[in-house]
Design an enzyme around this catalytic site. Structure first.
Site, PDB file in Angstrom:
ATOM      1  NE  ARG A 132       1.010   4.402   9.912  1.00  0.00           N
ATOM      2  CZ  ARG A 132       0.947   3.074   9.721  1.00  0.00           C
ATOM      3  NH1 ARG A 132      -0.207   2.431   9.815  1.00  0.00           N
ATOM      4  NH2 ARG A 132       2.026   2.393   9.413  1.00  0.00           N
ATOM      5  CG  HIS A 162      -2.393   2.840   4.732  1.00  0.00           C
ATOM      6  ND1 HIS A 162      -2.708   2.357   5.980  1.00  0.00           N
ATOM      7  CD2 HIS A 162      -2.217   1.741   3.961  1.00  0.00           C
ATOM      8  CE1 HIS A 162      -2.714   1.035   5.960  1.00  0.00           C
ATOM      9  NE2 HIS A 162      -2.421   0.641   4.747  1.00  0.00           N
ATOM     10  CB  SER A 195      -0.902   0.027   1.237  1.00  0.00           C
ATOM     11  OG  SER A 195      -1.771  -1.070   1.247  1.00  0.00           O
TER      12      SER A 195
END
Lengths: 209, 209
Positions: free
Chosen positions: B40, B43, B17
Protein backbone atom coordinates in the site's frame (compact mmCIF):
# COMPACT_ATOMS: atom_id res chain seq x y z
CA UNK A 1 18.77 7.49 22.24
CA UNK A 2 20.42 9.54 19.48
CA UNK A 3 20.81 13.23 20.15
CA UNK A 4 18.26 15.48 18.51
CA UNK A 5 20.00 17.79 16.01
CA UNK A 6 20.49 21.27 17.34
CA UNK A 7 18.71 23.12 14.53
CA UNK A 8 15.19 23.33 15.87
CA UNK A 9 13.56 26.64 15.05
CA UNK A 10 10.95 26.09 12.33
CA UNK A 11 12.22 28.82 10.00
CA UNK A 12 15.78 27.48 10.28
CA UNK A 13 14.66 23.92 9.45
CA UNK A 14 13.20 25.08 6.12
CA UNK A 15 16.13 27.28 5.09
CA UNK A 16 18.65 24.58 6.01
CA UNK A 17 16.62 22.04 4.00
CA UNK A 18 16.67 24.32 0.95
CA UNK A 19 20.43 24.83 1.36
CA UNK A 20 20.97 21.06 1.36
CA UNK A 21 18.75 20.59 -1.72
CA UNK A 22 20.58 23.40 -3.59
CA UNK A 23 23.92 21.80 -2.73
CA UNK A 24 22.90 18.30 -3.87
CA UNK A 25 20.80 18.94 -6.98
CA UNK A 26 23.70 19.54 -9.38
CA UNK A 27 23.27 21.18 -12.80
CA UNK A 28 19.66 21.57 -13.97
CA UNK A 29 17.63 23.39 -16.61
CA UNK A 30 15.02 25.09 -14.44
CA UNK A 31 14.77 28.89 -14.61
CA UNK A 32 14.49 31.10 -11.54
CA UNK A 33 10.69 30.96 -11.57
CA UNK A 34 10.56 27.16 -11.89
CA UNK A 35 13.32 26.22 -9.46
CA UNK A 36 11.54 27.31 -6.23
CA UNK A 37 8.65 25.05 -7.25
CA UNK A 38 10.83 22.04 -8.04
CA UNK A 39 12.79 22.62 -4.83
CA UNK A 40 9.62 22.63 -2.73
CA UNK A 41 8.54 19.36 -4.36
CA UNK A 42 11.90 17.80 -3.42
CA UNK A 43 11.54 19.26 0.08
CA UNK A 44 8.12 17.57 0.39
CA UNK A 45 9.27 14.13 -0.80
CA UNK A 46 13.06 13.94 -0.35
CA UNK A 47 12.97 12.46 -3.86
CA UNK A 48 15.47 14.10 -6.23
CA UNK A 49 14.30 11.86 -9.08
CA UNK A 50 11.17 14.01 -9.35
CA UNK A 51 13.27 16.91 -10.65
CA UNK A 52 13.97 14.87 -13.78
CA UNK A 53 10.26 14.25 -14.30
CA UNK A 54 8.81 17.72 -13.71
CA UNK A 55 7.40 19.46 -16.77
CA UNK A 56 6.26 23.06 -17.19
CA UNK A 57 4.28 24.45 -20.10
CA UNK A 58 5.69 27.65 -21.59
CA UNK A 59 5.42 30.63 -19.24
CA UNK A 60 3.14 28.70 -16.88
CA UNK A 61 4.57 30.08 -13.65
CA UNK A 62 3.97 33.69 -14.73
CA UNK A 63 0.41 32.81 -15.84
CA UNK A 64 -0.33 30.94 -12.62
CA UNK A 65 1.07 33.72 -10.43
CA UNK A 66 -1.08 36.23 -12.28
CA UNK A 67 -4.20 34.04 -11.84
CA UNK A 68 -3.46 33.63 -8.13
CA UNK A 69 -3.03 37.40 -7.72
CA UNK A 70 -6.45 37.86 -9.32
CA UNK A 71 -8.15 35.65 -6.71
CA UNK A 72 -8.24 32.14 -8.10
CA UNK A 73 -11.03 29.62 -7.67
CA UNK A 74 -9.28 26.31 -7.08
CA UNK A 75 -10.55 22.75 -7.26
CA UNK A 76 -8.52 19.87 -5.84
CA UNK A 77 -9.21 16.16 -6.18
CA UNK A 78 -8.62 14.95 -2.60
CA UNK A 79 -9.11 16.22 0.91
CA UNK A 80 -5.40 15.59 1.46
CA UNK A 81 -4.55 18.24 -1.15
CA UNK A 82 -7.06 20.54 0.55
CA UNK A 83 -5.34 19.97 3.92
CA UNK A 84 -1.90 20.61 2.47
CA UNK A 85 -2.67 23.96 0.84
CA UNK A 86 -1.72 26.99 2.93
CA UNK A 87 -5.15 28.54 3.44
CA UNK A 88 -3.96 31.75 5.10
CA UNK A 89 -1.80 32.51 2.04
CA UNK A 90 -4.72 31.72 -0.26
CA UNK A 91 -7.18 33.92 1.64
CA UNK A 92 -4.69 36.83 1.59
CA UNK A 93 -4.55 36.47 -2.20
CA UNK A 94 -8.37 36.55 -2.37
CA UNK A 95 -8.61 32.95 -3.54
CA UNK A 96 -10.72 29.96 -2.55
CA UNK A 97 -10.38 26.19 -2.75
CA UNK A 98 -12.81 23.25 -2.74
CA UNK A 99 -12.85 19.47 -2.98
CA UNK A 100 -16.06 17.67 -3.88
CA UNK A 101 -14.96 14.05 -3.67
CA UNK A 102 -16.81 13.45 -0.38
CA UNK A 103 -19.99 15.23 -1.59
CA UNK A 104 -22.97 12.84 -1.18
CA UNK A 105 -24.50 13.87 -4.53
CA UNK A 106 -21.19 13.18 -6.27
CA UNK A 107 -21.07 9.75 -4.62
CA UNK A 108 -24.62 8.95 -5.80
CA UNK A 109 -23.88 10.00 -9.39
CA UNK A 110 -20.64 8.00 -9.45
CA UNK A 111 -22.33 4.88 -8.10
CA UNK A 112 -25.15 5.13 -10.62
CA UNK A 113 -22.69 5.54 -13.50
CA UNK A 114 -20.17 2.94 -12.24
CA UNK A 115 -17.42 5.56 -12.58
CA UNK A 116 -15.15 7.20 -10.01
CA UNK A 117 -16.34 9.87 -7.61
CA UNK A 118 -13.32 11.87 -8.82
CA UNK A 119 -14.88 12.17 -12.29
CA UNK A 120 -18.09 13.69 -10.98
CA UNK A 121 -16.31 15.83 -8.37
CA UNK A 122 -14.23 17.35 -11.19
CA UNK A 123 -17.35 18.01 -13.24
CA UNK A 124 -18.91 19.84 -10.29
CA UNK A 125 -15.83 22.06 -9.94
CA UNK A 126 -16.01 22.98 -13.61
CA UNK A 127 -19.71 23.82 -13.26
CA UNK A 128 -18.83 26.10 -10.35
CA UNK A 129 -16.35 28.03 -12.48
CA UNK A 130 -13.05 26.88 -11.00
CA UNK A 131 -10.00 28.08 -12.94
CA UNK A 132 -7.10 26.27 -11.21
CA UNK A 133 -7.13 22.46 -10.86
CA UNK A 134 -4.90 20.46 -8.52
CA UNK A 135 -4.94 16.75 -9.36
CA UNK A 136 -2.75 14.73 -6.99
CA UNK A 137 -4.48 11.40 -6.98
CA UNK A 138 -7.12 10.65 -9.61
CA UNK A 139 -6.24 10.06 -13.27
CA UNK A 140 -9.99 9.91 -13.95
CA UNK A 141 -10.33 13.53 -12.73
CA UNK A 142 -7.52 14.65 -15.02
CA UNK A 143 -8.97 12.81 -18.03
CA UNK A 144 -12.38 14.36 -17.33
CA UNK A 145 -10.82 17.83 -17.14
CA UNK A 146 -9.06 17.31 -20.47
CA UNK A 147 -12.31 16.10 -22.04
CA UNK A 148 -14.24 19.15 -20.80
CA UNK A 149 -11.45 21.52 -21.90
CA UNK A 150 -11.43 19.97 -25.35
CA UNK A 151 -15.20 20.49 -25.54
CA UNK A 152 -14.68 24.15 -24.58
CA UNK A 153 -16.52 23.84 -21.27
CA UNK A 154 -13.52 25.07 -19.25
CA UNK A 155 -10.42 27.17 -19.93
CA UNK A 156 -8.07 26.60 -16.97
CA UNK A 157 -5.49 29.18 -15.89
CA UNK A 158 -3.44 26.29 -14.48
CA UNK A 159 -3.59 22.51 -14.27
CA UNK A 160 -1.32 20.90 -11.68
CA UNK A 161 -1.33 17.34 -12.98
CA UNK A 162 0.48 15.02 -10.61
CA UNK A 163 -1.75 11.97 -10.02
CA UNK A 164 0.21 9.03 -8.63
CA UNK A 165 -0.23 5.39 -9.45
CA UNK A 166 -0.14 2.39 -11.69
CA UNK A 167 -3.40 2.53 -13.63
CA UNK A 168 -3.91 5.56 -15.84
CA UNK A 169 -1.72 8.02 -13.94
CA UNK A 170 1.17 8.17 -16.42
CA UNK A 171 -1.28 8.13 -19.35
CA UNK A 172 -3.35 11.00 -17.93
CA UNK A 173 -0.24 13.12 -17.44
CA UNK A 174 0.98 12.30 -20.93
CA UNK A 175 -2.37 13.50 -22.27
CA UNK A 176 -2.10 16.71 -20.23
CA UNK A 177 1.38 17.44 -21.56
CA UNK A 178 0.13 16.86 -25.12
CA UNK A 179 -2.89 19.14 -24.66
CA UNK A 180 -2.75 22.89 -25.23
CA UNK A 181 -3.27 23.97 -21.62
CA UNK A 182 -1.08 25.70 -19.00
CA UNK A 183 0.29 22.89 -16.84
CA UNK A 184 2.80 21.78 -14.25
CA UNK A 185 3.10 17.99 -14.35
CA UNK A 186 5.26 15.05 -13.27
CA UNK A 187 5.82 12.51 -16.03
CA UNK A 188 5.43 8.85 -15.20
CA UNK A 189 3.84 7.13 -12.23
CA UNK A 190 4.99 9.33 -9.37
CA UNK A 191 3.11 12.22 -7.83
CA UNK A 192 0.60 12.56 -5.02
CA UNK A 193 -1.53 14.89 -2.96
CA UNK A 194 1.36 16.33 -0.94
CA UNK A 195 3.13 17.25 -4.18
CA UNK A 196 0.05 18.94 -5.64
CA UNK A 197 -0.29 21.05 -2.48
CA UNK A 198 3.43 21.85 -2.43
CA UNK A 199 3.32 23.16 -6.00
CA UNK A 200 0.44 25.49 -5.20
CA UNK A 201 2.10 26.67 -1.98
CA UNK A 202 5.30 27.48 -3.89
CA UNK A 203 3.32 29.41 -6.52
CA UNK A 204 1.51 31.40 -3.81
CA UNK A 205 4.83 32.45 -2.29
CA UNK A 206 5.80 33.89 -5.69
CA UNK A 207 2.36 35.50 -6.05
CA UNK A 208 2.83 37.28 -2.71
CA UNK A 209 6.00 38.79 -4.17
CA UNK B 1 -5.95 13.56 -26.78
CA UNK B 2 -4.81 10.12 -25.60
CA UNK B 3 -7.50 7.57 -24.98
CA UNK B 4 -8.44 7.02 -21.37
CA UNK B 5 -7.59 3.46 -20.29
CA UNK B 6 -10.64 1.22 -20.19
CA UNK B 7 -10.27 0.08 -16.58
CA UNK B 8 -12.36 2.62 -14.75
CA UNK B 9 -14.31 1.07 -11.90
CA UNK B 10 -12.71 2.13 -8.60
CA UNK B 11 -12.37 -1.39 -7.17
CA UNK B 12 -10.76 -2.60 -10.40
CA UNK B 13 -8.24 0.25 -10.37
CA UNK B 14 -6.97 -0.81 -6.95
CA UNK B 15 -6.77 -4.54 -7.66
CA UNK B 16 -5.04 -3.94 -10.99
CA UNK B 17 -2.55 -1.62 -9.25
CA UNK B 18 -1.77 -4.30 -6.68
CA UNK B 19 -1.35 -6.89 -9.45
CA UNK B 20 1.20 -4.62 -11.18
CA UNK B 21 3.11 -4.01 -7.92
CA UNK B 22 3.19 -7.75 -7.16
CA UNK B 23 4.52 -8.45 -10.65
CA UNK B 24 7.27 -5.80 -10.49
CA UNK B 25 8.53 -6.04 -6.91
CA UNK B 26 10.69 -9.12 -7.37
CA UNK B 27 12.01 -11.21 -4.46
CA UNK B 28 11.61 -9.63 -1.02
CA UNK B 29 11.81 -10.54 2.66
CA UNK B 30 8.44 -9.30 3.89
CA UNK B 31 6.11 -11.79 5.52
CA UNK B 32 2.42 -12.07 4.70
CA UNK B 33 1.45 -9.58 7.42
CA UNK B 34 4.04 -7.00 6.36
CA UNK B 35 3.65 -7.21 2.58
CA UNK B 36 0.13 -5.70 2.36
CA UNK B 37 1.48 -2.68 4.24
CA UNK B 38 4.56 -2.27 2.06
CA UNK B 39 2.40 -2.75 -1.05
CA UNK B 40 0.00 0.00 0.00
CA UNK B 41 2.95 2.34 0.58
CA UNK B 42 4.19 1.64 -2.95
CA UNK B 43 0.62 2.10 -4.25
CA UNK B 44 0.51 5.53 -2.56
CA UNK B 45 3.86 6.74 -3.89
CA UNK B 46 4.71 4.65 -6.98
CA UNK B 47 8.17 4.47 -5.38
CA UNK B 48 9.55 0.92 -5.20
CA UNK B 49 12.70 2.19 -3.49
CA UNK B 50 10.67 2.59 -0.30
CA UNK B 51 10.37 -1.20 -0.01
CA UNK B 52 14.11 -1.35 0.59
CA UNK B 53 13.84 1.23 3.36
CA UNK B 54 10.83 -0.05 5.31
CA UNK B 55 11.56 -1.42 8.76
CA UNK B 56 9.26 -3.35 11.12
CA UNK B 57 9.96 -4.11 14.76
CA UNK B 58 9.42 -7.73 15.77
CA UNK B 59 5.76 -8.78 15.66
CA UNK B 60 4.63 -5.16 15.22
CA UNK B 61 1.81 -5.87 12.77
CA UNK B 62 0.15 -8.35 15.13
CA UNK B 63 0.51 -5.91 18.03
CA UNK B 64 -0.84 -2.99 15.99
CA UNK B 65 -3.79 -5.01 14.70
CA UNK B 66 -4.63 -6.03 18.25
CA UNK B 67 -4.44 -2.41 19.46
CA UNK B 68 -6.67 -1.27 16.59
CA UNK B 69 -9.22 -3.98 17.38
CA UNK B 70 -9.30 -2.70 20.97
CA UNK B 71 -10.29 0.81 19.87
CA UNK B 72 -7.08 2.79 19.50
CA UNK B 73 -6.59 6.43 20.37
CA UNK B 74 -4.44 7.81 17.58
CA UNK B 75 -2.41 11.01 17.32
CA UNK B 76 -1.06 12.22 13.98
CA UNK B 77 1.33 15.08 13.35
CA UNK B 78 -0.34 16.83 10.39
CA UNK B 79 -3.82 17.52 9.11
CA UNK B 80 -2.79 15.80 5.87
CA UNK B 81 -2.33 12.53 7.76
CA UNK B 82 -5.71 13.12 9.40
CA UNK B 83 -7.32 13.62 5.96
CA UNK B 84 -5.71 10.50 4.54
CA UNK B 85 -6.85 8.10 7.25
CA UNK B 86 -10.02 6.16 6.43
CA UNK B 87 -12.31 7.44 9.17
CA UNK B 88 -15.21 5.07 8.49
CA UNK B 89 -12.87 2.09 8.99
CA UNK B 90 -11.51 3.66 12.19
CA UNK B 91 -14.97 4.38 13.63
CA UNK B 92 -16.08 0.79 12.90
CA UNK B 93 -13.07 -0.41 14.90
CA UNK B 94 -14.05 1.88 17.79
CA UNK B 95 -11.00 4.10 17.36
CA UNK B 96 -10.43 7.85 17.25
CA UNK B 97 -7.80 10.15 15.77
CA UNK B 98 -6.65 13.70 16.47
CA UNK B 99 -4.10 16.25 15.30
CA UNK B 100 -3.21 19.19 17.51
CA UNK B 101 -0.76 21.06 15.30
CA UNK B 102 -3.28 23.83 14.50
CA UNK B 103 -4.41 24.17 18.14
CA UNK B 104 -4.03 27.84 19.22
CA UNK B 105 -2.69 26.89 22.66
CA UNK B 106 -0.07 24.65 21.04
CA UNK B 107 0.93 27.53 18.76
CA UNK B 108 1.31 29.90 21.74
CA UNK B 109 3.43 27.43 23.70
CA UNK B 110 5.65 26.75 20.68
CA UNK B 111 6.17 30.44 20.00
CA UNK B 112 7.04 31.13 23.63
CA UNK B 113 9.56 28.27 23.67
CA UNK B 114 11.00 28.95 20.19
CA UNK B 115 10.36 25.29 19.32
CA UNK B 116 8.10 23.66 16.73
CA UNK B 117 4.34 23.40 17.12
CA UNK B 118 4.79 19.70 16.38
CA UNK B 119 6.70 19.23 19.64
CA UNK B 120 3.89 20.67 21.75
CA UNK B 121 1.15 19.00 19.69
CA UNK B 122 2.80 15.64 20.37
CA UNK B 123 3.02 16.43 24.08
CA UNK B 124 -0.71 17.21 24.12
CA UNK B 125 -1.50 13.85 22.48
CA UNK B 126 0.52 12.03 25.11
CA UNK B 127 -1.28 13.92 27.89
CA UNK B 128 -4.60 12.82 26.34
CA UNK B 129 -3.57 9.16 26.49
CA UNK B 130 -3.00 8.41 22.81
CA UNK B 131 -1.49 4.96 22.18
CA UNK B 132 -0.80 5.01 18.41
CA UNK B 133 1.33 7.76 16.87
CA UNK B 134 1.52 8.56 13.15
CA UNK B 135 4.45 10.86 12.36
CA UNK B 136 4.62 11.71 8.64
CA UNK B 137 6.23 15.10 8.71
CA UNK B 138 7.86 16.35 11.89
CA UNK B 139 11.12 14.89 13.22
CA UNK B 140 10.68 17.11 16.27
CA UNK B 141 7.42 15.27 17.08
CA UNK B 142 9.15 11.91 16.81
CA UNK B 143 12.09 13.02 18.97
CA UNK B 144 9.65 14.35 21.58
CA UNK B 145 7.76 11.04 21.59
CA UNK B 146 11.01 9.11 22.10
CA UNK B 147 12.00 11.44 24.94
CA UNK B 148 8.64 10.98 26.70
CA UNK B 149 8.72 7.20 26.17
CA UNK B 150 12.21 7.03 27.64
CA UNK B 151 10.97 8.97 30.68
CA UNK B 152 8.11 6.47 31.02
CA UNK B 153 5.38 9.03 30.30
CA UNK B 154 3.99 7.01 27.38
CA UNK B 155 4.03 3.36 26.29
CA UNK B 156 2.89 3.33 22.64
CA UNK B 157 1.21 0.30 21.05
CA UNK B 158 2.58 1.51 17.69
CA UNK B 159 4.77 4.29 16.33
CA UNK B 160 4.53 4.88 12.58
CA UNK B 161 7.70 6.88 12.10
CA UNK B 162 7.96 8.18 8.54
CA UNK B 163 8.83 11.89 8.73
CA UNK B 164 10.22 13.18 5.44
CA UNK B 165 12.99 15.67 4.94
CA UNK B 166 16.53 16.88 5.12
CA UNK B 167 16.94 18.15 8.68
CA UNK B 168 16.48 15.61 11.43
CA UNK B 169 14.15 13.20 9.61
CA UNK B 170 16.67 10.40 9.04
CA UNK B 171 18.15 10.94 12.51
CA UNK B 172 14.73 10.76 14.19
CA UNK B 173 13.90 7.50 12.41
CA UNK B 174 17.29 6.05 13.29
CA UNK B 175 16.57 6.87 16.94
CA UNK B 176 13.14 5.21 16.69
CA UNK B 177 14.62 2.03 15.22
CA UNK B 178 17.23 1.97 18.01
CA UNK B 179 14.60 2.45 20.74
CA UNK B 180 12.70 -0.42 22.33
CA UNK B 181 9.25 0.46 20.95
CA UNK B 182 6.88 -1.20 18.45
CA UNK B 183 7.48 0.67 15.18
CA UNK B 184 6.99 0.76 11.44
CA UNK B 185 9.52 3.14 9.91
CA UNK B 186 11.20 4.20 6.68
CA UNK B 187 14.95 4.60 6.99
CA UNK B 188 16.56 7.66 5.47
CA UNK B 189 15.05 10.93 4.26
CA UNK B 190 11.92 9.70 2.52
CA UNK B 191 8.44 9.45 4.00
CA UNK B 192 5.49 11.80 4.29
CA UNK B 193 1.93 12.27 5.44
CA UNK B 194 0.36 10.17 2.68
CA UNK B 195 2.63 7.26 3.62
CA UNK B 196 1.77 7.52 7.33
CA UNK B 197 -1.94 7.41 6.47
CA UNK B 198 -1.46 4.52 4.02
CA UNK B 199 0.29 2.41 6.69
CA UNK B 200 -2.56 2.92 9.14
CA UNK B 201 -5.17 2.21 6.46
CA UNK B 202 -3.43 -1.06 5.56
CA UNK B 203 -3.29 -2.06 9.23
CA UNK B 204 -7.00 -1.33 9.65
CA UNK B 205 -7.85 -3.62 6.73
CA UNK B 206 -6.00 -6.42 8.55
CA UNK B 207 -7.72 -5.49 11.83
CA UNK B 208 -11.14 -5.84 10.15
CA UNK B 209 -10.11 -9.35 9.23
Amino acid sequence: MAEQPTILKPEEIESESFRIIDSEIGPHQFDEQQWPIVRRVIHTTADFELAEQMRFSWNVVEQAVSALQGGAKILCDTNMVLSGVNKSRLVKLGGSIACHVADPQVADEAKAAGLTRSTFALRKGVEEGCNIFLIGNAPTALFELLRLAEKGDVDPALVVGVPVGFVGAAESKGALIAADLPYIAIEGRKGGSAIAAAILNALMIQAEG
